[in-house]
Structures are given as structure tokens and as C-alpha cells.
Design an enzyme around this catalytic site. Structure first.
Site, mmCIF file in Angstrom:
data_model
loop_
_atom_site.group_PDB
_atom_site.id
_atom_site.type_symbol
_atom_site.label_atom_id
_atom_site.label_comp_id
_atom_site.label_asym_id
_atom_site.label_seq_id
_atom_site.Cartn_x
_atom_site.Cartn_y
_atom_site.Cartn_z
ATOM 1 N N LYS A 80 4.482 -12.978 -43.700
ATOM 2 C CA LYS A 80 4.529 -12.195 -42.467
ATOM 3 C C LYS A 80 5.882 -11.528 -42.389
ATOM 4 C CE LYS A 80 2.130 -11.305 -38.661
ATOM 5 N NZ LYS A 80 0.667 -11.268 -38.452
ATOM 6 N N ASP A 139 0.076 -5.513 -37.490
ATOM 7 C CA ASP A 139 0.054 -6.552 -36.455
ATOM 8 C C ASP A 139 0.486 -5.820 -35.183
ATOM 9 O OD1 ASP A 139 -0.123 -9.646 -36.031
ATOM 10 O OD2 ASP A 139 1.738 -9.140 -35.035
HETATM 11 P P1 NDP Z 1 -1.529 -4.157 -30.767
HETATM 12 O O1 NDP Z 1 -0.117 -3.747 -30.890
HETATM 13 O O2 NDP Z 1 -2.608 -3.227 -31.165
HETATM 14 O O3 NDP Z 1 -1.818 -4.608 -29.255
HETATM 15 C C1 NDP Z 1 -1.110 -5.631 -28.664
HETATM 16 C C2 NDP Z 1 -1.555 -5.764 -27.225
HETATM 17 O O4 NDP Z 1 -0.996 -6.944 -26.666
HETATM 18 C C3 NDP Z 1 -1.078 -4.613 -26.337
HETATM 19 O O5 NDP Z 1 -1.988 -4.410 -25.303
HETATM 20 C C4 NDP Z 1 0.252 -5.159 -25.813
HETATM 21 O O6 NDP Z 1 0.668 -4.586 -24.582
HETATM 22 C C5 NDP Z 1 -0.084 -6.620 -25.609
HETATM 23 N N1 NDP Z 1 1.142 -7.410 -25.753
HETATM 24 C C6 NDP Z 1 1.964 -7.475 -26.829
HETATM 25 N N2 NDP Z 1 3.010 -8.266 -26.575
HETATM 26 C C7 NDP Z 1 2.839 -8.692 -25.312
HETATM 27 C C8 NDP Z 1 3.587 -9.557 -24.466
HETATM 28 N N3 NDP Z 1 4.727 -10.126 -24.893
HETATM 29 N N4 NDP Z 1 3.095 -9.798 -23.215
HETATM 30 C C9 NDP Z 1 1.946 -9.230 -22.788
HETATM 31 N N5 NDP Z 1 1.206 -8.392 -23.537
HETATM 32 C C10 NDP Z 1 1.639 -8.149 -24.770
HETATM 33 O O7 NDP Z 1 -1.625 -5.543 -31.571
HETATM 34 P P2 NDP Z 1 -2.933 -6.279 -32.142
HETATM 35 O O8 NDP Z 1 -4.092 -6.054 -31.245
HETATM 36 O O9 NDP Z 1 -3.035 -5.941 -33.572
HETATM 37 O O10 NDP Z 1 -2.464 -7.809 -32.074
HETATM 38 C C11 NDP Z 1 -2.736 -8.640 -30.932
HETATM 39 C C12 NDP Z 1 -2.652 -10.099 -31.344
HETATM 40 O O11 NDP Z 1 -3.612 -10.364 -32.387
HETATM 41 C C13 NDP Z 1 -1.305 -10.554 -31.922
HETATM 42 O O12 NDP Z 1 -1.080 -11.895 -31.556
HETATM 43 C C14 NDP Z 1 -1.536 -10.486 -33.429
HETATM 44 O O13 NDP Z 1 -0.666 -11.336 -34.138
HETATM 45 C C15 NDP Z 1 -2.968 -10.956 -33.498
HETATM 46 N N6 NDP Z 1 -3.672 -10.604 -34.734
HETATM 47 C C16 NDP Z 1 -3.826 -9.295 -35.100
HETATM 48 C C17 NDP Z 1 -4.521 -8.981 -36.249
HETATM 49 C C18 NDP Z 1 -4.813 -7.576 -36.646
HETATM 50 O O14 NDP Z 1 -5.608 -7.394 -37.570
HETATM 51 N N7 NDP Z 1 -4.259 -6.570 -35.983
HETATM 52 C C19 NDP Z 1 -5.021 -10.033 -37.149
HETATM 53 C C20 NDP Z 1 -4.887 -11.369 -36.627
HETATM 54 C C21 NDP Z 1 -4.215 -11.625 -35.465
HETATM 55 P P3 NDP Z 1 1.888 -3.537 -24.578
HETATM 56 O O15 NDP Z 1 1.327 -2.301 -25.188
HETATM 57 O O16 NDP Z 1 2.270 -3.403 -23.141
HETATM 58 O O17 NDP Z 1 2.988 -4.159 -25.413
#
Ligand code: NDP
Length: 448
Positions: free
Chosen positions: A128, A168
């Protein structure tokens, strides 16, 4: 010595060596706490010091990322890559661009990734990386200059048979494109060094959808153990990024009703459900205009809950899909008091230990992130296969493979939990099943 005593000793050592790395220690403790019975049954892991080795990344890289904004001002960020374990294949795992990204968070994610990737049964090690850069509010040109600078250093450490990063938080198609372009330019190689690529230059169909779809497929498998399905289920979803978006899409396809989304500023509650048309608005809002979820409430006249997470909304199933530790002990209690009995984690480690404890005690259907969200990396593995074969599978082919992988992951977790005397505890099941695969490969490969 009893297995539990050994895991305790190893944890003490890890705590001493990684002091202050709260998230990393949380992730390590959760895994170690599941492994006592495995060590009792398999002293070979103890003799070969597999635990002591598996908690230590094979390699960690930290580097300076200087870049210039549109006004010509210079900024310096800190980049990381944790190459955690390559027993099962090249390091594989995403890159996170978020102001909070630091060694503890990226190391916890790398550690989790090792077991998650093992559960997919595909030949992938775990890693990662990321940077404390915030893409929010930056122009496309600024993001491009940053990505080019980041990849200028990272390209020295990765490669299609060495380490294959993906997206991510904060790293989507745009960022992967900029980084791929820079890698190609420096190395003069068009190769599958990143996954999550666009379809017209090496990407896989369904990769974008995979994590969200997979989390729903996993929950569906959990429901089947109680002869239930998604028809008519009320579901809360947090986040509004990649994982949240495709969780909602799959829930709609399976007849459930998704009633919430959120971002770091607040959440929306739409009791009528986020249907396909409303979801299309979210995709445009988040992926093109890069706006805030509040605009959903303004557009569709639903409640906007400033600063609030969705966990007090009554639901049958919850899909945390934003970030780590977003469900604390109080949120867990509220969810359970309101009748929620299915939790499938799209995000990595979204539930605190206090929350997990309650889910396990109440014997609800609880799918931990390293199992429930493995669909993303599994489909990245399928993207790597297609790149190596230089061909592309159809949407239906990839979706079917993803679905079968999620069914198999659930089965492995379910079986391992049962075998080690904790039926239904998929946290223990995921940790044990993932660990045994990696540990056996490490034994085979000698003292590395
Ligand atoms: P994105 O960047 O596409 O979206 C993240 C979302 O989560 C946004 O809506 C963001 O809001 C919100 N968010 C991020 N940080 C915070 C925080 N500290 N508090 C509140 N809201 C928050 O990321 P992903 O959808 O790709 O990832 C989401 C989760 O899924 C993560 O934990 C990631 O590790 C996990 N994941 C992702 C994978 C993938 O294929 N993409 C695979 C496996 C797991 P804002 O825009 O306001 O920051």
C-alpha cells in the site's frame, strides 16, 4: 507456549517498535487476536517465527514529492510505499492521496492487504502507498504535475512483476492515468504496472464497480446463510466515492433500498431510495464536478445532516464505504438498537475495536473489510491477467469471476471460523484463512 501467549508477546514487540502508530497497531492486534488457536494447532509457524516476520514490511519507501501549483508556488509532500509481503505474488494494493495519509495509516492498509489478497486466491502479495497530498480543490493541471512528480520517484520501485499499485481514497481514473503516463515516459514501457486503468488503454471492465459490487455480493452470501435476500432491505451507505457509488448500484439491482450517502462534511437521508437516476446525478457530482454531497439534498429536496454520519438512520444493513474507524462504539450501539443486523465493510477497518466487539457479541452478519471489500483487488488481479494475456474479457465474464470470487471468499471465512471453533465469526475466519495461506507460502520459501 500457548498460542495466545505468543501472539501477546509478538504484539508487545510490535507496539515497542511502532510506537504511536495507532491504526497499524489496531490492525495488527485484530489479526493476532485471531491466531492463538492456529498456532496451537501448527507449531511450525511458531518455530519459523512467521508472526514476527509477517508484522514487519519487507520494505518501506518514503520520499519527497515536490510540485508546483498553478500560481507557480512550490509545495512539498511526503510519499510512501509499503511493500509488505510478496510470498504469494508481486506486491499489490492501492495508493491513497489524502491529507491524513501517514506511515501508520498506510502501513495498516498494507498489512490488511496481505491477508485480503490471499483470500482472493489470486497470486498477489500485499502492499500500500500514498501521499499526504489533497486532490480536493486542485485543478486538473495541478493534480497532473503532482502525479508526475510522485511517479518520478515511485517508478524506481514498482513494475508489473514487482509491485502493481491501484487506486484508493483520492486516487481514481484521473490520477491513475497521469501516473501511468509518467511511468511509461520514464521507463519507455507500456506495461500493466498499475490497475484501475481506463478501458481504452489496458483497463478491465468492472474494475471501477468491483469493490462496491463485491461488498454487496459478500453481504448477499451472509444473508443466504439465514435463507434471506436483499429484496426490500433498507440499507445505509457512507461515503459517496467509488466504493459507495457502486454499492448503491448493486443494491438497487438486487431489490434493496439504499437511503444514505455522505462525505467528510455530512450525510444525506433519502427515505425513498437513491434510484438509478439519482445515482447518475451523484456520479456526475462526485466524479466530474467534484462537488459536495449537500448538493444532492438541495437537488432532490431531502434532509442534509451537516457533520453527521449515517449510522443513526434506521436500517437492516449498513455499508460503511468512506474511511477507517468511521463506526465507533456509540455508532455500533445505535445501529444495533435500531435493528441493523448486516454490516458489510466496503471501507478498510471502518469499525473501531469497540464496534467490532459488539457486532460479534450480538452475532449479527458482520463482514470485515479484508473479506468484504476484496472484490476491488480481486478485479485488479483480473486486470493484471488480461494485461499479461493481452486480451480483454467481457463485462459479463469479469462480473461472473468477481461474483464467484466473493462467494469463495465468504466460504473460506465461514469454514475457517467453524474449523477453529468460532462459527459465524467472519473476523476470525478471514484472519485465519488469509494467514494460513501466506504463512504456508513463507514456510515453503525459506527464511526470507
Ligand atoms: P474515494 O476517494 O472515491 O471516496 C472516499 C469517500 O469517503 C468520499 O466520499 C470522502 O469524502 C469520504 N471520506 C474520505 N475520508 C473521510 C473522512 N476522514 N471522514 C469522512 N469521510 C471521508 O475513495 P474510495 O471509495 O475508493 O475508498 C473508500 C474506502 O474504501 C476506503 O477506506 C478505501 O481504503 C476502501 N477501499 C477502496 C477500494 C477501491 O477499489 N477503491 C478497494 C478496497 C477498499 P470527501 O470527498 O469529503 O473526502
Amino acid at each position: 507456549m500457548a498460542g495466545n501467549k505468543i501472539t501477546q508477546q509478538v504484539f508487545e514487540q510490535v507496539t515497542k517498535r511502532n510506537s504511536g502508530e495507532v491504526e497499524f497497531l489496531q490492525a495488527v492486534k485484530e489479526v493476532l487476536d485471531s491466531l492463538g488457536p492456529v498456532l496451537d494447532k501448527n507449531p511450525k509457524y511458531v518455530d519459523a517465527k512467521i508472526l514476527e516476520r509477517i508484522v514487519e514490511p519487507e520494505r518501506q519507501i518514503m520520499f519527497r514529492v515536490p510540485w508546483q501549483d498553478d500560481k507557480g508556488e512550490i509545495h512539498v509532500n511526503r510519499g510512501f510505499r509499503f511493500e509488505f509481503n510478496s510470498a504469494l505474488g508481486p506486491y499489490k494494493g492501492g495508493l491513497r492521496f489524502h491529507p491524513t495519509a501517514n506511515a501508520s495509516i498506510l502501513k495498516f492498509l498494507g498489512f490488511e492487504q496481505v491477508f485480503k489478497n490471499a483470500l482472493t486466491t489470486l497470486p498477489m502479495g500485499g502492499g500500500k502507498g500514498g501521499c499526504d497530498f489533497d486532490p480536493k480543490g486542485k485543478s486538473d493541471n495541478e493534480v497532473m504535475r503532482f502525479c508526475q512528480s510522485f511517479m518520478t520517484e515511485l517508478c524506481k520501485h514498482i513494475g508489473p512483476n514487482t509491485d502493481v499499485p491501484a487506486g484508493d481514497i483520492g486516487v481514481g481514473g484521473r490520477e491513475i492515468g497521469f501516473m501511468f503516463g509518467q511511468y511509461k515516459r520514464i521507463r519507455n514501457e507500456f506495461t500493466g504496472v498499475l490497475t484501475g486503468k481506463a478501458l481504452n488503454w489496458g483497463g478491465s471492465l468492472i474494475r471501477t464497480e468491483a469493490t462496491g459490487y463485491g461488498a454487496v455480493y459478500f453481504a448477499d452470501e451472509m444473508l443466504k446463510t439465514r435463507n434471506e435476500n436483499f429484496k426490500g432491505k433498507i440499507c445505509t451507505v457512507s461515503g459517496s466515492g467509488n466504493v459507495a457509488q457502486y454499492t448503491v448500484e448493486k443494491l438497487n439491482q438486487l431489490g434493496a433500498k439504499a437511503v444514505s450517502l455522505s462525505d467528510s462534511a455530512g450525510s444525506i437521508h433519502d427515505p425513498d431510495g437513491i434510484d438509478a437516476e439519482k445515482l447518475a446525478f451523484v456520479l456526475e457530482l462526485k466524479n466530474v464536478r467534484r462537488g459536495r454531497i449537500k448538493e444532492y439534498a438541495d437537488k432532490f429536496g431531502v434532509e442534509y445532516r451537516a457533520g453527521k454520519k449515517p449510522w443513526d438512520i434506521k436500517c437492516d444493513c449498513a455499508f460503511p464505504s468512506a474511511t477507517q474507524n468511521e463506526i465507533d462504539g456509540n455508532d455500533a450501539k445505535t445501529l444495533l438498537d435500531n435493528g441493523c443486523y448486516v454490516i458489510s465493510e466496503g471501507a478498510n477497518m471502518p469499525s473501531t475495536p469497540e464496534a467490532v466487539e459488539q457486532f460479534i457479541a450480538k452475532k449479527i452478519l458482520y463482514g470485515p473489510g479484508k473479506a468484504a471489500n476484496a472484490g476491488g483487488v480481486a478485479t485488479s488481479g483480473l486486470e493484471m491477467s488480461q494485461n499479461s494475456l493481452r486480451l480483454s474479457w467481457t463485462r459479463e465474464e469479469v462480473d461472473e469471476k468477481l461474483h464467484n470470487i466473493m462467494i469463495a471468499i465468504h466460504q473460506q471465512c465461514f469454514d475457517a471460523a467453524k474449523e477453529y471453533g468460532q462459527p459465524g465469526n467472519l473476523v476470525a475466519g478471514a484472519n485465519i484463512a488469509g494467514f494460513v495461506k501466506v504463512a504456508d507460502a513463507m514456510l515453503d520459501q525459506g527464511l526470507v
